[in-house]
Design a protein around this motif. Structure first.
Motif, PDB file in Angstrom:
ATOM      1  N   GLN A  35      43.908  35.205  47.654  1.00  0.00           N
ATOM      2  CA  GLN A  35      42.877  36.209  47.472  1.00  0.00           C
ATOM      3  C   GLN A  35      42.720  36.937  48.809  1.00  0.00           C
ATOM      4  O   GLN A  35      43.633  36.936  49.621  1.00  0.00           O
ATOM      5  N   PHE A  36      41.630  37.603  49.054  1.00  0.00           N
ATOM      6  CA  PHE A  36      41.465  38.313  50.327  1.00  0.00           C
ATOM      7  C   PHE A  36      39.990  38.595  50.585  1.00  0.00           C
ATOM      8  O   PHE A  36      39.180  38.678  49.655  1.00  0.00           O
ATOM      9  N   VAL A  37      39.650  38.736  51.857  1.00  0.00           N
ATOM     10  CA  VAL A  37      38.332  39.210  52.267  1.00  0.00           C
ATOM     11  C   VAL A  37      38.458  40.708  52.541  1.00  0.00           C
ATOM     12  O   VAL A  37      39.368  41.134  53.269  1.00  0.00           O
ATOM     13  N   PRO A  38      37.599  41.551  51.955  1.00  0.00           N
ATOM     14  CA  PRO A  38      37.711  43.001  52.163  1.00  0.00           C
ATOM     15  C   PRO A  38      37.586  43.375  53.640  1.00  0.00           C
ATOM     16  O   PRO A  38      37.010  42.621  54.434  1.00  0.00           O
ATOM     17  N   PRO A  39      38.099  44.536  54.033  1.00  0.00           N
ATOM     18  CA  PRO A  39      38.002  44.974  55.428  1.00  0.00           C
ATOM     19  C   PRO A  39      36.565  45.045  55.935  1.00  0.00           C
ATOM     20  O   PRO A  39      36.328  44.899  57.136  1.00  0.00           O
ATOM     21  N   THR A  40      35.631  45.270  55.029  1.00  0.00           N
ATOM     22  CA  THR A  40      34.222  45.346  55.417  1.00  0.00           C
ATOM     23  C   THR A  40      33.613  43.975  55.671  1.00  0.00           C
ATOM     24  O   THR A  40      32.475  43.872  56.131  1.00  0.00           O
ATOM     25  N   GLY A  41      34.359  42.923  55.354  1.00  0.00           N
ATOM     26  CA  GLY A  41      33.858  41.573  55.584  1.00  0.00           C
ATOM     27  C   GLY A  41      33.281  40.938  54.332  1.00  0.00           C
ATOM     28  O   GLY A  41      33.165  41.562  53.281  1.00  0.00           O
ATOM     29  N   GLN A  42      32.927  39.679  54.474  1.00  0.00           N
ATOM     30  CA  GLN A  42      32.386  38.929  53.349  1.00  0.00           C
ATOM     31  C   GLN A  42      30.949  39.355  53.054  1.00  0.00           C
ATOM     32  O   GLN A  42      30.147  39.556  53.965  1.00  0.00           O
ATOM     33  N   SER A  43      30.635  39.488  51.779  1.00  0.00           N
ATOM     34  CA  SER A  43      29.262  39.824  51.391  1.00  0.00           C
ATOM     35  C   SER A  43      28.942  39.155  50.060  1.00  0.00           C
ATOM     36  O   SER A  43      29.837  38.820  49.282  1.00  0.00           O
ATOM     37  N   PHE A  44      27.657  38.982  49.811  1.00  0.00           N
ATOM     38  CA  PHE A  44      27.208  38.272  48.620  1.00  0.00           C
ATOM     39  C   PHE A  44      26.112  39.056  47.916  1.00  0.00           C
ATOM     40  O   PHE A  44      25.374  39.831  48.528  1.00  0.00           O
ATOM     41  N   THR A  45      26.019  38.851  46.612  1.00  0.00           N
ATOM     42  CA  THR A  45      24.934  39.404  45.814  1.00  0.00           C
ATOM     43  C   THR A  45      24.359  38.279  44.963  1.00  0.00           C
ATOM     44  O   THR A  45      24.669  37.111  45.168  1.00  0.00           O
ATOM     45  N   THR A  46      23.534  38.624  43.992  1.00  0.00           N
ATOM     46  CA  THR A  46      22.966  37.657  43.055  1.00  0.00           C
ATOM     47  C   THR A  46      22.886  38.301  41.676  1.00  0.00           C
ATOM     48  O   THR A  46      22.960  39.533  41.542  1.00  0.00           O
ATOM     49  N   LEU A  47      22.732  37.490  40.659  1.00  0.00           N
ATOM     50  CA  LEU A  47      22.529  38.051  39.313  1.00  0.00           C
ATOM     51  C   LEU A  47      21.255  38.875  39.263  1.00  0.00           C
ATOM     52  O   LEU A  47      21.198  39.907  38.585  1.00  0.00           O
ATOM     53  N   ALA A  48      20.232  38.446  39.971  1.00  0.00           N
ATOM     54  CA  ALA A  48      18.975  39.199  39.995  1.00  0.00           C
ATOM     55  C   ALA A  48      19.204  40.603  40.546  1.00  0.00           C
ATOM     56  O   ALA A  48      18.663  41.587  40.027  1.00  0.00           O
ATOM     57  N   ALA A  49      20.015  40.713  41.597  1.00  0.00           N
ATOM     58  CA  ALA A  49      20.293  42.019  42.194  1.00  0.00           C
ATOM     59  C   ALA A  49      21.198  42.863  41.310  1.00  0.00           C
ATOM     60  O   ALA A  49      21.137  44.100  41.350  1.00  0.00           O
ATOM     61  N   MET A  50      22.045  42.211  40.524  1.00  0.00           N
ATOM     62  CA  MET A  50      22.969  42.948  39.662  1.00  0.00           C
ATOM     63  C   MET A  50      22.275  43.549  38.450  1.00  0.00           C
ATOM     64  O   MET A  50      22.727  44.565  37.913  1.00  0.00           O
ATOM     65  N   ARG A  51      21.205  42.927  37.993  1.00  0.00           N
ATOM     66  CA  ARG A  51      20.555  43.372  36.762  1.00  0.00           C
ATOM     67  C   ARG A  51      20.055  44.815  36.900  1.00  0.00           C
ATOM     68  O   ARG A  51      19.422  45.188  37.874  1.00  0.00           O
ATOM     69  N   GLY A  52      20.390  45.616  35.901  1.00  0.00           N
ATOM     70  CA  GLY A  52      20.027  47.023  35.919  1.00  0.00           C
ATOM     71  C   GLY A  52      21.082  47.913  36.537  1.00  0.00           C
ATOM     72  O   GLY A  52      21.046  49.140  36.347  1.00  0.00           O
ATOM     73  N   ASN A  53      22.018  47.321  37.277  1.00  0.00           N
ATOM     74  CA  ASN A  53      23.078  48.095  37.922  1.00  0.00           C
ATOM     75  C   ASN A  53      24.431  47.940  37.229  1.00  0.00           C
ATOM     76  O   ASN A  53      25.367  48.683  37.533  1.00  0.00           O
ATOM     77  N   TYR A  54      24.524  46.972  36.345  1.00  0.00           N
ATOM     78  CA  TYR A  54      25.767  46.706  35.626  1.00  0.00           C
ATOM     79  C   TYR A  54      25.461  46.525  34.151  1.00  0.00           C
ATOM     80  O   TYR A  54      24.339  46.195  33.766  1.00  0.00           O
ATOM     81  N   GLU A  55      26.482  46.719  33.333  1.00  0.00           N
ATOM     82  CA  GLU A  55      26.371  46.396  31.924  1.00  0.00           C
ATOM     83  C   GLU A  55      27.652  45.736  31.452  1.00  0.00           C
ATOM     84  O   GLU A  55      28.730  45.956  32.016  1.00  0.00           O
ATOM     85  N   THR A  56      27.527  44.887  30.440  1.00  0.00           N
ATOM     86  CA  THR A  56      28.681  44.219  29.853  1.00  0.00           C
ATOM     87  C   THR A  56      29.080  44.962  28.598  1.00  0.00           C
ATOM     88  O   THR A  56      28.257  45.225  27.730  1.00  0.00           O
ATOM     89  N   ARG A  57      30.371  45.308  28.517  1.00  0.00           N
ATOM     90  CA  ARG A  57      30.894  46.021  27.362  1.00  0.00           C
ATOM     91  C   ARG A  57      31.707  45.064  26.508  1.00  0.00           C
ATOM     92  O   ARG A  57      32.355  44.144  27.010  1.00  0.00           O
ATOM     93  N   MET A  58      31.697  45.306  25.195  1.00  0.00           N
ATOM     94  CA  MET A  58      32.460  44.493  24.259  1.00  0.00           C
ATOM     95  C   MET A  58      33.147  45.411  23.261  1.00  0.00           C
ATOM     96  O   MET A  58      32.550  46.393  22.799  1.00  0.00           O
ATOM     97  N   ALA A  59      34.412  45.104  22.937  1.00  0.00           N
ATOM     98  CA  ALA A  59      35.149  45.922  21.975  1.00  0.00           C
ATOM     99  C   ALA A  59      36.188  45.070  21.264  1.00  0.00           C
ATOM    100  O   ALA A  59      36.854  44.244  21.900  1.00  0.00           O
ATOM    101  N   PRO A  60      36.352  45.252  19.946  1.00  0.00           N
ATOM    102  CA  PRO A  60      37.379  44.493  19.217  1.00  0.00           C
ATOM    103  C   PRO A  60      38.778  44.962  19.572  1.00  0.00           C
ATOM    104  O   PRO A  60      38.992  46.124  19.928  1.00  0.00           O
ATOM    105  N   ASP A  61      39.737  44.054  19.458  1.00  0.00           N
ATOM    106  CA  ASP A  61      41.139  44.397  19.640  1.00  0.00           C
ATOM    107  C   ASP A  61      41.550  45.418  18.584  1.00  0.00           C
ATOM    108  O   ASP A  61      41.049  45.407  17.453  1.00  0.00           O
TER     109      ASP A  61
END
Length: 291
Positions: A35-61
């Protein structure tokens, strides 16, 4: 209750057992040469911080409504997709995405929930404790790769010790190794879910007039760092899959579906192409690749 403040690696999506940024400075998954560490360095988030900024998509084959792709938008971490496979004997989730929200839980429950989760390799372990606890199911992992687990789990994990495991009737995890010692693929009906245990390449998706030497798959120990597997590891993948029939492969990312009655033969051809490119034209490795 699950803790939404547990730290998650932004680069690979792995969740850890701590909320303390003073304790967790590095992601051991990303520090590994696969794997790799990005050039900007290691960083972390949380599910709490992700909520509202991401969505999960679902689609049939496009050819089978009992196969449902699940992915996150915008892309998060590695950007892989998961698959919900609906069978008469229960639903299996192949691989994972990090983000899980209430709407996704509702939609999956409408499809019958999840009776088993199978994860191909440590790069996709992500938030598997959360998924398993939410859907009250077991998570199947390769025993060889347990050292890469980043969270404790007093229950719920099943370690696959042998070369294969039928997790639900008709759905079999097959251990092929290579990318990780325990790398898995999943076989169901005429389908093979391959994650990046071997990699679908751009030339795989064009079917007409393919010239000799055109690859469908590549075999990488590290995908992002482009380090190939050894010839013997490639042979081992073919030997593990030779007993199984399949006409479709589903790769780790959206759009990487190869639908061809010859796809198994194309896997064998790709293995020979890769090994010959390493300089083993008349070697014992080529001789081991038999139909």
């Amino acid at each position: 209750m699950f803790n939404d403040d547990l730290l998650i690696c932004n680069a690979c999506g792995t969740q850890f057992d701590t909320c303390d940024r003073n304790v967790l400075k590095n992601c051991r998954i990303c520090d590994d040469p696969r794997q790799f560490v990005p050039p900007t360095g290691q960083s972390f988030t949380t599910l709490a911080a992700m909520r509202g900024n991401y969505e999960t998509r679902m689609a049939p084959d496009q050819t089978n409504n009992n196969i449902i792709s699940i992915w996150t938008e915008p892309k998060f971490a590695i950007g892989q997709r998961a698959f919900l496979i609906k069978t008469p004997h229960g639903n299996v989730l192949w691989d994972l995405v990090t983000y899980l929200n209430g709407e996704t839980i509702r939609k999956i429950n409408q499809e019958g929930g999840i009776q088993a989760i199978v994860i191909s390799h440590p790069h996709y372990y992500t938030t598997h404790n959360l998924w398993a606890k939410t859907f009250r199911c077991r998570v199947y992992l390769a025993a060889e790769d347990k050292e890469w687990l980043c969270q404790r789990d007093p229950q719920g994990r099943v370690f696959i010790e042998g070369y294969k495991k039928e997790v639900i009737k008709g759905v079999t995890a097959v251990k092929v190794g290579g990318h990780f010692p325990g790398s898995l693929v999943l076989h169901w009906e005429d389908r093979l879910f391959i994650a990046d245990s071997f990699v679908t390449v751009p030339s795989a998706l064009y079917h007409e007039g393919r010239l000799p030497g055109t690859a469908t798959f590549s075999f990488m120990w590290s995908i992002p760092n482009m380090i190939p597997m050894s010839p013997q590891a490639i042979v081992n993948i073919w030997n593990a899959l030779k007993p199984y029939e399949f006409t479709t492969t589903h790769g780790a990312f959206t759009g990487l579906d190869v639908r061809d009655s010859r796809v198994k033969q194309r896997l064998l051809e790709s293995a020979k192409i890769a090994i010959r490119a390493m300089g083993y034209e008349e070697s014992q490795f080529i001789e081991q690749l038999s139909e």
